[in-house]
Design a protein around this motif. Sequence first.
Motif, PDB file in Angstrom:
ATOM      1  N   UNK A   1       7.907   9.088 -17.959  1.00  0.00           N
ATOM      2  CA  UNK A   1       7.851   7.676 -18.348  1.00  0.00           C
ATOM      3  C   UNK A   1       8.310   6.792 -17.195  1.00  0.00           C
ATOM      4  N   UNK A   2       9.348   7.232 -16.511  1.00  0.00           N
ATOM      5  CA  UNK A   2       9.863   6.452 -15.387  1.00  0.00           C
ATOM      6  C   UNK A   2       8.826   6.355 -14.277  1.00  0.00           C
ATOM      7  N   UNK A   3       8.177   7.474 -13.949  1.00  0.00           N
ATOM      8  CA  UNK A   3       7.150   7.468 -12.906  1.00  0.00           C
ATOM      9  C   UNK A   3       5.976   6.580 -13.308  1.00  0.00           C
ATOM     10  N   UNK A   4       5.614   6.631 -14.575  1.00  0.00           N
ATOM     11  CA  UNK A   4       4.513   5.795 -15.052  1.00  0.00           C
ATOM     12  C   UNK A   4       4.885   4.321 -14.959  1.00  0.00           C
ATOM     13  N   UNK A   5       6.086   3.983 -15.372  1.00  0.00           N
ATOM     14  CA  UNK A   5       6.545   2.592 -15.318  1.00  0.00           C
ATOM     15  C   UNK A   5       6.506   2.076 -13.868  1.00  0.00           C
TER      16      UNK A   5
ATOM     17  N   UNK B   1       2.897   1.568 -12.783  1.00  0.00           N
ATOM     18  CA  UNK B   1       2.337   0.350 -13.367  1.00  0.00           C
ATOM     19  C   UNK B   1       2.803  -0.883 -12.601  1.00  0.00           C
ATOM     20  N   UNK B   2       4.062  -0.903 -12.238  1.00  0.00           N
ATOM     21  CA  UNK B   2       4.595  -2.025 -11.470  1.00  0.00           C
ATOM     22  C   UNK B   2       3.933  -2.082 -10.089  1.00  0.00           C
ATOM     23  N   UNK B   3       3.807  -0.931  -9.446  1.00  0.00           N
ATOM     24  CA  UNK B   3       3.256  -0.879  -8.086  1.00  0.00           C
ATOM     25  C   UNK B   3       1.805  -1.351  -8.024  1.00  0.00           C
ATOM     26  N   UNK B   4       1.054  -1.093  -9.087  1.00  0.00           N
ATOM     27  CA  UNK B   4      -0.361  -1.469  -9.082  1.00  0.00           C
ATOM     28  C   UNK B   4      -0.626  -2.736  -9.901  1.00  0.00           C
ATOM     29  N   UNK B   5       0.426  -3.328 -10.420  1.00  0.00           N
ATOM     30  CA  UNK B   5       0.318  -4.550 -11.238  1.00  0.00           C
ATOM     31  C   UNK B   5      -0.644  -4.361 -12.413  1.00  0.00           C
ATOM     32  N   UNK B   6      -0.406  -3.294 -13.164  1.00  0.00           N
ATOM     33  CA  UNK B   6      -1.253  -3.006 -14.323  1.00  0.00           C
ATOM     34  C   UNK B   6      -0.401  -2.961 -15.584  1.00  0.00           C
TER      35      UNK B   6
ATOM     36  N   UNK C   1       0.811  -1.217   0.000  1.00  0.00           N
ATOM     37  CA  UNK C   1       0.000   0.000   0.000  1.00  0.00           C
ATOM     38  C   UNK C   1       0.841   1.262   0.000  1.00  0.00           C
ATOM     39  N   UNK C   2       1.903   1.265   0.789  1.00  0.00           N
ATOM     40  CA  UNK C   2       2.759   2.447   0.844  1.00  0.00           C
ATOM     41  C   UNK C   2       3.529   2.630  -0.460  1.00  0.00           C
ATOM     42  N   UNK C   3       4.003   1.541  -1.030  1.00  0.00           N
ATOM     43  CA  UNK C   3       4.692   1.649  -2.319  1.00  0.00           C
ATOM     44  C   UNK C   3       3.740   2.150  -3.398  1.00  0.00           C
ATOM     45  N   UNK C   4       2.505   1.688  -3.347  1.00  0.00           N
ATOM     46  CA  UNK C   4       1.487   2.138  -4.298  1.00  0.00           C
ATOM     47  C   UNK C   4       1.227   3.639  -4.120  1.00  0.00           C
ATOM     48  N   UNK C   5       1.131   4.079  -2.865  1.00  0.00           N
ATOM     49  CA  UNK C   5       0.901   5.501  -2.574  1.00  0.00           C
ATOM     50  C   UNK C   5       1.992   6.357  -3.207  1.00  0.00           C
ATOM     51  N   UNK C   6       3.254   6.007  -2.974  1.00  0.00           N
ATOM     52  CA  UNK C   6       4.349   6.809  -3.518  1.00  0.00           C
ATOM     53  C   UNK C   6       4.406   6.739  -5.041  1.00  0.00           C
ATOM     54  N   UNK C   7       4.220   5.568  -5.588  1.00  0.00           N
ATOM     55  CA  UNK C   7       4.295   5.424  -7.042  1.00  0.00           C
ATOM     56  C   UNK C   7       3.198   6.237  -7.733  1.00  0.00           C
ATOM     57  N   UNK C   8       1.988   6.166  -7.215  1.00  0.00           N
ATOM     58  CA  UNK C   8       0.885   6.934  -7.816  1.00  0.00           C
ATOM     59  C   UNK C   8       1.087   8.432  -7.626  1.00  0.00           C
ATOM     60  N   UNK C   9       1.591   8.819  -6.482  1.00  0.00           N
ATOM     61  CA  UNK C   9       1.868  10.239  -6.236  1.00  0.00           C
ATOM     62  C   UNK C   9       2.915  10.749  -7.213  1.00  0.00           C
ATOM     63  N   UNK C  10       3.977   9.989  -7.393  1.00  0.00           N
ATOM     64  CA  UNK C  10       5.042  10.421  -8.296  1.00  0.00           C
ATOM     65  C   UNK C  10       4.553  10.507  -9.739  1.00  0.00           C
ATOM     66  N   UNK C  11       3.722   9.556 -10.132  1.00  0.00           N
ATOM     67  CA  UNK C  11       3.171   9.606 -11.483  1.00  0.00           C
ATOM     68  C   UNK C  11       2.247  10.815 -11.631  1.00  0.00           C
ATOM     69  N   UNK C  12       1.419  11.073 -10.636  1.00  0.00           N
ATOM     70  CA  UNK C  12       0.513  12.229 -10.687  1.00  0.00           C
ATOM     71  C   UNK C  12       1.292  13.541 -10.726  1.00  0.00           C
ATOM     72  N   UNK C  13       2.380  13.615  -9.987  1.00  0.00           N
ATOM     73  CA  UNK C  13       3.140  14.859  -9.895  1.00  0.00           C
ATOM     74  C   UNK C  13       4.074  15.075 -11.087  1.00  0.00           C
ATOM     75  N   UNK C  14       4.704  14.019 -11.580  1.00  0.00           N
ATOM     76  CA  UNK C  14       5.768  14.175 -12.573  1.00  0.00           C
ATOM     77  C   UNK C  14       5.376  13.788 -13.999  1.00  0.00           C
ATOM     78  N   UNK C  15       4.472  12.835 -14.123  1.00  0.00           N
ATOM     79  CA  UNK C  15       3.998  12.400 -15.443  1.00  0.00           C
ATOM     80  C   UNK C  15       5.123  11.924 -16.364  1.00  0.00           C
TER      81      UNK C  15
END
Length: 152
Positions: free
Chosen positions: A104-108, A111-116, A88-102
């Motif tokens: 490719x690395x943040x998106x990747x 995707x890994x954090x949420x298994x999508x 859950x915590x890894x998912x929180x940070x990964x989604x936050x970073x993707x939302x903030x930075x947009x």
Amino acid sequence: MIRLHAAFEQFMLDALVGCINNRPSDLYRVTGARFPAHLRAEVCEFLVTGSRYFDVRNRDHLLEVLKGFLPPQNYLVQVVGKPAYKPGLERLWALRNFAAHRSKRAKRRALIAVSAKKMASAGAWLSKRSRLDDLEDCLRQLATDIHAAAPY
């Protein structure tokens, strides 16, 4: 998403400041530096952040920061370090970073954090109500565990 993450980081900072404030002897055990028996909350926060803001990269970095001020047996370190909270915590940070930075690395990483396999945005992924509920439940349980474990 960013607000949820910001609220969580503030909660962690407040909890760490509370630990240092209530038991400066723990800080001595970790750093070897002696501090007065009673430190003001502002002083404790300055010890943690300096003149910067509380900036934590991910769950493992949060644990490093906590262990930099608290002994491993401290309740805050013990609760945050529970394996049950890692996804859950890894998912929180990964989604936050993707939302903030947009980026490719943040998106990747998101995707890994949420298994999508694909995700348009962090908000779009969370828009499926059960996903947000699951993340909220994880954070709520973590806060409940911290509250229950706190000796004061």
